[in-house]
Design an enzyme around this catalytic site. Structure first.
Site, PDB file in Angstrom:
ATOM      1  N   PHE A 156      36.510  37.612 -77.888  1.00 26.52           N
ATOM      2  CA  PHE A 156      36.731  37.313 -79.299  1.00 26.52           C
ATOM      3  C   PHE A 156      38.182  36.860 -79.512  1.00 26.52           C
ATOM      4  CE2 PHE A 156      33.310  40.543 -79.580  1.00 26.52           C
ATOM      5  CZ  PHE A 156      32.438  39.922 -80.470  1.00 26.52           C
ATOM      6  N   ASP A 194      46.113  37.081 -87.277  1.00 25.82           N
ATOM      7  CA  ASP A 194      45.330  37.642 -86.162  1.00 25.82           C
ATOM      8  C   ASP A 194      45.414  36.714 -84.950  1.00 25.82           C
ATOM      9  OD1 ASP A 194      43.768  39.311 -84.616  1.00 25.82           O
ATOM     10  OD2 ASP A 194      41.896  38.908 -85.684  1.00 25.82           O
ATOM     11  N   TYR A 210      50.342  39.811 -78.589  1.00 30.27           N
ATOM     12  CA  TYR A 210      51.204  39.136 -77.618  1.00 30.27           C
ATOM     13  C   TYR A 210      50.878  39.450 -76.155  1.00 30.27           C
ATOM     14  CZ  TYR A 210      54.064  37.075 -81.293  1.00 30.27           C
ATOM     15  OH  TYR A 210      54.502  36.331 -82.357  1.00 30.27           O
ATOM     16  N   HIS A 239      43.824  33.483 -75.678  1.00 28.79           N
ATOM     17  CA  HIS A 239      43.074  33.725 -74.442  1.00 28.79           C
ATOM     18  C   HIS A 239      43.258  32.519 -73.525  1.00 28.79           C
ATOM     19  CE1 HIS A 239      41.141  37.339 -75.925  1.00 28.79           C
ATOM     20  NE2 HIS A 239      40.784  36.703 -77.028  1.00 28.79           N
ATOM     21  N   ASN A 263      47.306  46.503 -78.647  1.00 28.31           N
ATOM     22  CA  ASN A 263      46.312  46.395 -77.573  1.00 28.31           C
ATOM     23  C   ASN A 263      46.876  45.629 -76.377  1.00 28.31           C
ATOM     24  OD1 ASN A 263      46.179  44.077 -79.153  1.00 28.31           O
ATOM     25  ND2 ASN A 263      43.986  43.799 -78.879  1.00 28.31           N
ATOM     26  N   HIS A 318      42.005  41.848 -91.504  1.00 24.94           N
ATOM     27  CA  HIS A 318      41.075  40.700 -91.484  1.00 24.94           C
ATOM     28  C   HIS A 318      39.738  40.945 -92.197  1.00 24.94           C
ATOM     29  CE1 HIS A 318      39.833  43.112 -88.051  1.00 24.94           C
ATOM     30  NE2 HIS A 318      40.721  42.587 -87.222  1.00 24.94           N
TER      31      HIS A 318
END
EC number: 3.5.2.3
Length: 425
Positions: A323, A305, A63, A309, A94, A232
């Site tokens: 990524f 996942d 988020y 972006h 992260n 994943h």
């Protein structure tokens, strides 16, 4: 407030049955054939011809708040989750700063609760600032409300660090949730190492970079008794390692992302950053192994996942673009369309992997099921009307999806969280 969902199609003991659901005081009060006049509901939703599912559960979302709110916020990410039919999500750590202290995770949990449109549980990191070898205070972070521990986005590079982390997590009955990637094997790659990467002249990431860490970690999990969960999973070789570990009695679970089930590197025919994710899309053999891994129980669940972006970032070459792709608003719909409609999966299997199993594996007792007394977390899907995936319809700030333009079934009509409308078409 009393809310009544009439005539919905519910999965009961693996069979579709037409039922009504009465919601009272944010919980499911009754399921069956109910008399609307006697119920005297304040709000009635006619779900005739629509599928009513337990709210989906996603144990892997990003988020970006705090620190990267140009990509996503807790509000927009959780609205996107509701739009996709999810009612409980687990947010990866992260963000900037990372939730690696009790004070930071307490603040993050409070912000999640304040701004979230769905239930958000929060990961803490394994190491300080999600890198290096300095372990966090596992006990204090659990006491502060951490859901589990993960350095997602980075693999834990040192065996000793992971071993100590697993010992501490095992003592607290907490899961270690791993992004498996040996940095010494990735060599700055941007896609799977194979024929497609060579054809495009792009640096490749060998699958062994994932498999080598998973192989190390299942041995450490066996030694420590920790619950080790693999994020994943993307390669056939990793599936073999997880399958063998399960057969040996190791407490290992695994997830697969929709994009790894739906796509392979065969489809990367140009330098297209919409197809850049980590781990990268594998070969068609890998994709088939992932499907088989779900069907035989080696893989326990599906997790998106969801990684938004900015448009500008994803407009770049794969060499420079970050990524990740979004997934919350397309996951159920793509998987239903591409796997359930053709008969590869049953609808019951898909709901098991997207709601029941994630809740069961991670002990989310109030999620993943439709039953009397449970919180009224549910999603209503239209399985019969096709529609086109368009970025204009996204509630996420991230438009970075390779599925834009696809025609799919399973559009979300209504999502309720604690009996309240989180999304309505």
């Amino acid at each position: 407030m009393k809310r009544l969902l009439k005539n919905g199609q519910l999965l009961i003991d693996g069979q579709i049955k037409t039922q009504d659901i009465l919601i009272e005081n944010d919980k499911i009060a009754a399921i069956g054939k109910l008399d609307g006049a006697q119920v005297n509901a304040d709000d009635v939703f006619d779900a005739a011809g629509l599928f009513v599912s337990p709210g989906l559960v996603d144990v892997h979302v990003h988020y970006r708040e705090p620190g990267q709110t140009d990509k996503e916020t807790i509000k927009t990410g959780s609205l996107a989750a509701a739009h996709g039919g999810f009612t409980t999500v687990a947010a990866m750590p992260n963000v900037i700063p990372t939730p690696d202290t009790p004070e930071r995770i307490t603040a993050q949990i409070a912000k999640n609760k304040k701004d979230g449109a769905v239930h958000i549980v929060q990961y803490a990191t394994i190491t300080t600032d999600r890198g290096g070898d300095e372990l966090v205070d596992f006990k204090a972070l659990k006491a502060a409300g951490a859901f589990a521990f993960s350095n997602d986005g980075n693999g834990v590079q040192t065996s000793e660090t992971m071993y100590e982390a697993m010992k501490q997590a095992a003592g607290l009955d907490m899961a270690v949730v791993a992004h498996a990637e040996d940095d010494s094997l990735t060599h700055g790659g941007v896609m799977h190492e194979g024929a497609a990467s060579r054809e495009l002249g792009l640096p490749g990431i060998p699958s062994v970079s994932e498999t080598a860490q998973v192989a190390r970690d299942v041995v450490l999990a066996q030694a420590t008794g920790a619950h080790y969960h693999v994020c994943h999973v993307s390669s056939a070789a990793t599936i073999q390692v997880v399958r063998a570990a399960k057969q040996a009695g190791v407490n290992v679970t695994a997830e697969v992302s929709p994009h790894h089930l739906l796509l392979s590197d065969d489809q990367i025919t140009t330098d297209n950053a919409m197809l850049k994710m980590n781990p990268p899309l594998g070969s068609e053999n890998d994709r088939q192994a992932l499907i088989q891994g779900l069907l035989d129980g080696t893989i326990d669940m599906i997790a998106t996942d969801h990684a938004p972006h900015t448009d500008a970032e994803k407009a770049q070459s794969m060499l420079k673009s970050p990524f990740g792709i979004t997934g919350s608003e397309t996951a159920f719909q793509e998987l239903y369309t591409k796997f359930v409609k053709p008969g590869t999966f049953s609808l019951a299997q898909l709901i098991n992997w997207m709601a029941v199993q994630p809740a069961k594996v991670f002990g989310l007792d109030n999620a993943g099921s439709l039953s009397v007394g449970q919180p009224a977390d549910l999603a209503v899907f239209d399985l019969t009307t096709p529609y086109e995936i368009k970025t204009d319809d996204f509630l996420s700030m991230g438009h970075n999806s390779p599925f834009v333009g696809d025609t799919v079934y399973g559009g979300t009509q209504l999502t309720l969280v604690d009996g309240q409308v989180a999304y309505k078409r």
